[in-house]
Design a protein around this motif. Structure first.
Motif, PDB file in Angstrom:
ATOM      1  N   ALA A  35       0.835  -1.208   0.000  1.00 35.34           N
ATOM      2  CA  ALA A  35       0.000   0.000   0.000  1.00 35.34           C
ATOM      3  C   ALA A  35       0.871   1.259   0.000  1.00 35.34           C
ATOM      4  N   ASP A  36       1.895   1.275   0.841  1.00 32.50           N
ATOM      5  CA  ASP A  36       2.795   2.432   0.876  1.00 32.50           C
ATOM      6  C   ASP A  36       3.574   2.555  -0.435  1.00 32.50           C
ATOM      7  N   ALA A  37       3.987   1.421  -1.003  1.00 36.98           N
ATOM      8  CA  ALA A  37       4.712   1.445  -2.273  1.00 36.98           C
ATOM      9  C   ALA A  37       3.823   1.988  -3.386  1.00 36.98           C
ATOM     10  N   ASP A  38       2.543   1.641  -3.366  1.00 40.38           N
ATOM     11  CA  ASP A  38       1.600   2.175  -4.350  1.00 40.38           C
ATOM     12  C   ASP A  38       1.488   3.696  -4.225  1.00 40.38           C
ATOM     13  N   ASP A  39       1.432   4.187  -2.993  1.00 45.53           N
ATOM     14  CA  ASP A  39       1.355   5.637  -2.768  1.00 45.53           C
ATOM     15  C   ASP A  39       2.600   6.339  -3.292  1.00 45.53           C
ATOM     16  N   VAL A  40       3.760   5.771  -3.003  1.00 47.78           N
ATOM     17  CA  VAL A  40       5.019   6.358  -3.470  1.00 47.78           C
ATOM     18  C   VAL A  40       5.065   6.348  -4.992  1.00 47.78           C
ATOM     19  N   PHE A  41       4.691   5.249  -5.592  1.00 47.60           N
ATOM     20  CA  PHE A  41       4.665   5.127  -7.051  1.00 47.60           C
ATOM     21  C   PHE A  41       3.848   6.259  -7.667  1.00 47.60           C
ATOM     22  N   GLN A  42       2.664   6.470  -7.124  1.00 49.97           N
ATOM     23  CA  GLN A  42       1.785   7.515  -7.638  1.00 49.97           C
ATOM     24  C   GLN A  42       2.405   8.899  -7.465  1.00 49.97           C
ATOM     25  N   GLU A  43       2.956   9.179  -6.304  1.00 46.33           N
ATOM     26  CA  GLU A  43       3.539  10.494  -6.032  1.00 46.33           C
ATOM     27  C   GLU A  43       4.768  10.773  -6.903  1.00 46.33           C
ATOM     28  N   VAL A  44       5.581   9.765  -7.120  1.00 49.35           N
ATOM     29  CA  VAL A  44       6.786   9.943  -7.935  1.00 49.35           C
ATOM     30  C   VAL A  44       6.429  10.292  -9.372  1.00 49.35           C
ATOM     31  N   PHE A  45       5.496   9.550  -9.952  1.00 45.81           N
ATOM     32  CA  PHE A  45       5.155   9.830 -11.344  1.00 45.81           C
ATOM     33  C   PHE A  45       4.314  11.099 -11.499  1.00 45.81           C
ATOM     34  N   LEU A  46       3.592  11.470 -10.471  1.00 44.05           N
ATOM     35  CA  LEU A  46       2.905  12.755 -10.492  1.00 44.05           C
ATOM     36  C   LEU A  46       3.933  13.889 -10.459  1.00 44.05           C
ATOM     37  N   ALA A  47       4.954  13.741  -9.632  1.00 45.25           N
ATOM     38  CA  ALA A  47       6.032  14.740  -9.585  1.00 45.25           C
ATOM     39  C   ALA A  47       6.770  14.804 -10.924  1.00 45.25           C
ATOM     40  N   ALA A  48       6.985  13.642 -11.553  1.00 40.78           N
ATOM     41  CA  ALA A  48       7.647  13.620 -12.864  1.00 40.78           C
ATOM     42  C   ALA A  48       6.800  14.342 -13.903  1.00 40.78           C
ATOM     43  N   TYR A  49       5.501  14.155 -13.819  1.00 40.87           N
ATOM     44  CA  TYR A  49       4.596  14.842 -14.743  1.00 40.87           C
ATOM     45  C   TYR A  49       4.687  16.358 -14.553  1.00 40.87           C
ATOM     46  N   LYS A  62      16.591   8.619 -14.761  1.00 34.04           N
ATOM     47  CA  LYS A  62      16.544   7.469 -13.856  1.00 34.04           C
ATOM     48  C   LYS A  62      17.010   7.870 -12.467  1.00 34.04           C
ATOM     49  N   PHE A  63      18.107   8.619 -12.391  1.00 38.58           N
ATOM     50  CA  PHE A  63      18.619   9.034 -11.094  1.00 38.58           C
ATOM     51  C   PHE A  63      17.664  10.004 -10.411  1.00 38.58           C
ATOM     52  N   TRP A  64      17.018  10.877 -11.189  1.00 44.99           N
ATOM     53  CA  TRP A  64      16.042  11.789 -10.616  1.00 44.99           C
ATOM     54  C   TRP A  64      14.880  10.982 -10.031  1.00 44.99           C
ATOM     55  N   LEU A  65      14.422   9.974 -10.757  1.00 40.95           N
ATOM     56  CA  LEU A  65      13.328   9.142 -10.274  1.00 40.95           C
ATOM     57  C   LEU A  65      13.724   8.349  -9.028  1.00 40.95           C
ATOM     58  N   ILE A  66      14.940   7.821  -9.001  1.00 38.35           N
ATOM     59  CA  ILE A  66      15.410   7.080  -7.825  1.00 38.35           C
ATOM     60  C   ILE A  66      15.474   8.000  -6.618  1.00 38.35           C
ATOM     61  N   ARG A  67      16.071   9.173  -6.796  1.00 35.44           N
ATOM     62  CA  ARG A  67      16.192  10.136  -5.693  1.00 35.44           C
ATOM     63  C   ARG A  67      14.811  10.567  -5.199  1.00 35.44           C
ATOM     64  N   THR A  68      13.885  10.832  -6.124  1.00 34.33           N
ATOM     65  CA  THR A  68      12.529  11.232  -5.758  1.00 34.33           C
ATOM     66  C   THR A  68      11.809  10.099  -5.030  1.00 34.33           C
ATOM     67  N   THR A  69      12.017   8.868  -5.481  1.00 31.85           N
ATOM     68  CA  THR A  69      11.419   7.710  -4.811  1.00 31.85           C
ATOM     69  C   THR A  69      11.930   7.593  -3.382  1.00 31.85           C
ATOM     70  N   LEU A  70      13.242   7.725  -3.206  1.00 29.44           N
ATOM     71  CA  LEU A  70      13.817   7.653  -1.857  1.00 29.44           C
ATOM     72  C   LEU A  70      13.274   8.767  -0.966  1.00 29.44           C
ATOM     73  N   ASN A  71      13.130   9.964  -1.525  1.00 26.55           N
ATOM     74  CA  ASN A  71      12.582  11.084  -0.747  1.00 26.55           C
ATOM     75  C   ASN A  71      11.124  10.846  -0.369  1.00 26.55           C
ATOM     76  N   GLN A  72      10.330  10.311  -1.282  1.00 27.61           N
ATOM     77  CA  GLN A  72       8.931  10.012  -0.975  1.00 27.61           C
ATOM     78  C   GLN A  72       8.826   8.928   0.103  1.00 27.61           C
ATOM     79  N   CYS A  73       9.704   7.925   0.024  1.00 25.02           N
ATOM     80  CA  CYS A  73       9.730   6.882   1.055  1.00 25.02           C
ATOM     81  C   CYS A  73      10.068   7.482   2.417  1.00 25.02           C
ATOM     82  N   LYS A  74      11.013   8.397   2.408  1.00 24.86           N
ATOM     83  CA  LYS A  74      11.420   9.057   3.653  1.00 24.86           C
ATOM     84  C   LYS A  74      10.262   9.867   4.232  1.00 24.86           C
ATOM     85  N   LYS A  75       9.515  10.551   3.372  1.00 26.99           N
ATOM     86  CA  LYS A  75       8.342  11.304   3.836  1.00 26.99           C
ATOM     87  C   LYS A  75       7.352  10.395   4.552  1.00 26.99           C
ATOM     88  N   ILE A  76       7.130   9.224   3.973  1.00 25.20           N
ATOM     89  CA  ILE A  76       6.173   8.295   4.579  1.00 25.20           C
ATOM     90  C   ILE A  76       6.681   7.787   5.918  1.00 25.20           C
TER      91      ILE A  76
END
Length: 167
Positions: A35-49, A62-76
């Protein structure tokens, strides 16, 4: 809300197709919850958009997406809601992220590693990111990444000993 209109739905679809396993894999490895991974997935691609990230051959996106994913995980993990809740005694979710049993077994063992080892192992082995690139993404020295990989390998060897791989 400021939205970058240079991305079209088809451009975002191509971006998701190319990087969905990277983003989702990092999120589930870091958070351990679908569930948390789904939320992060959505937030990362929304930020990319919003940012206007497009599919290119270089590793910058790719590195921007990885960094953004790690940051979203940290937020959660740092959210006040999560700190105030007490998780129920729940069984570990069965991961079937990969096609083979061996890959799933290894992935499950990786998710049980301490947090500082989990991400370097996932990025290095599952996403094939070099130690220098991991160091840049995680903002640590390359030597630190290599030492974490060495320690993580020892832990994984112990976790998997006597299991499927060492029968």
């Amino acid at each position: 809300m400021d939205v970058n209109l240079k991305n079209t739905p088809s451009e975002i679809d191509r971006l998701i197709d190319k990087y969905k396993s990277t983003v989702y894999g990092i999120a589930i490895a870091r958070l351990g919850s679908k569930a948390d991974a789904d939320d992060v997935f959505q937030e990362v691609f929304l930020a990319a958009y919003r940012k206007g990230i497009t599919v290119k051959d270089n590793d910058e996106e790719k590195f921007w997406l990885i960094r953004t994913t790690l940051n979203q995980c940290k937020k959660i993990t740092l959210s006040s809601w999560r700190r105030r809740t007490v998780p129920l005694e729940e069984r570990k979710e069965e991961v079937s992220f990969f096609r083979s049993r061996e890959e799933n077994d290894v992935f499950c063992a990786v998710t049980e590693l301490p947090e500082k080892y989990r991400m370097v192992v996932y990025l290095y082995y599952f996403e094939e990111v070099s130690t220098d690139e991991i160091a840049e993404i995680m903002k640590v020295r390359s030597g630190t990444v290599r030492m974490q990989l060495t320690r993580a390998r020892e832990m994984l060897k112990e976790k998997l000993k006597g299991g499927y791989f060492y029968e």
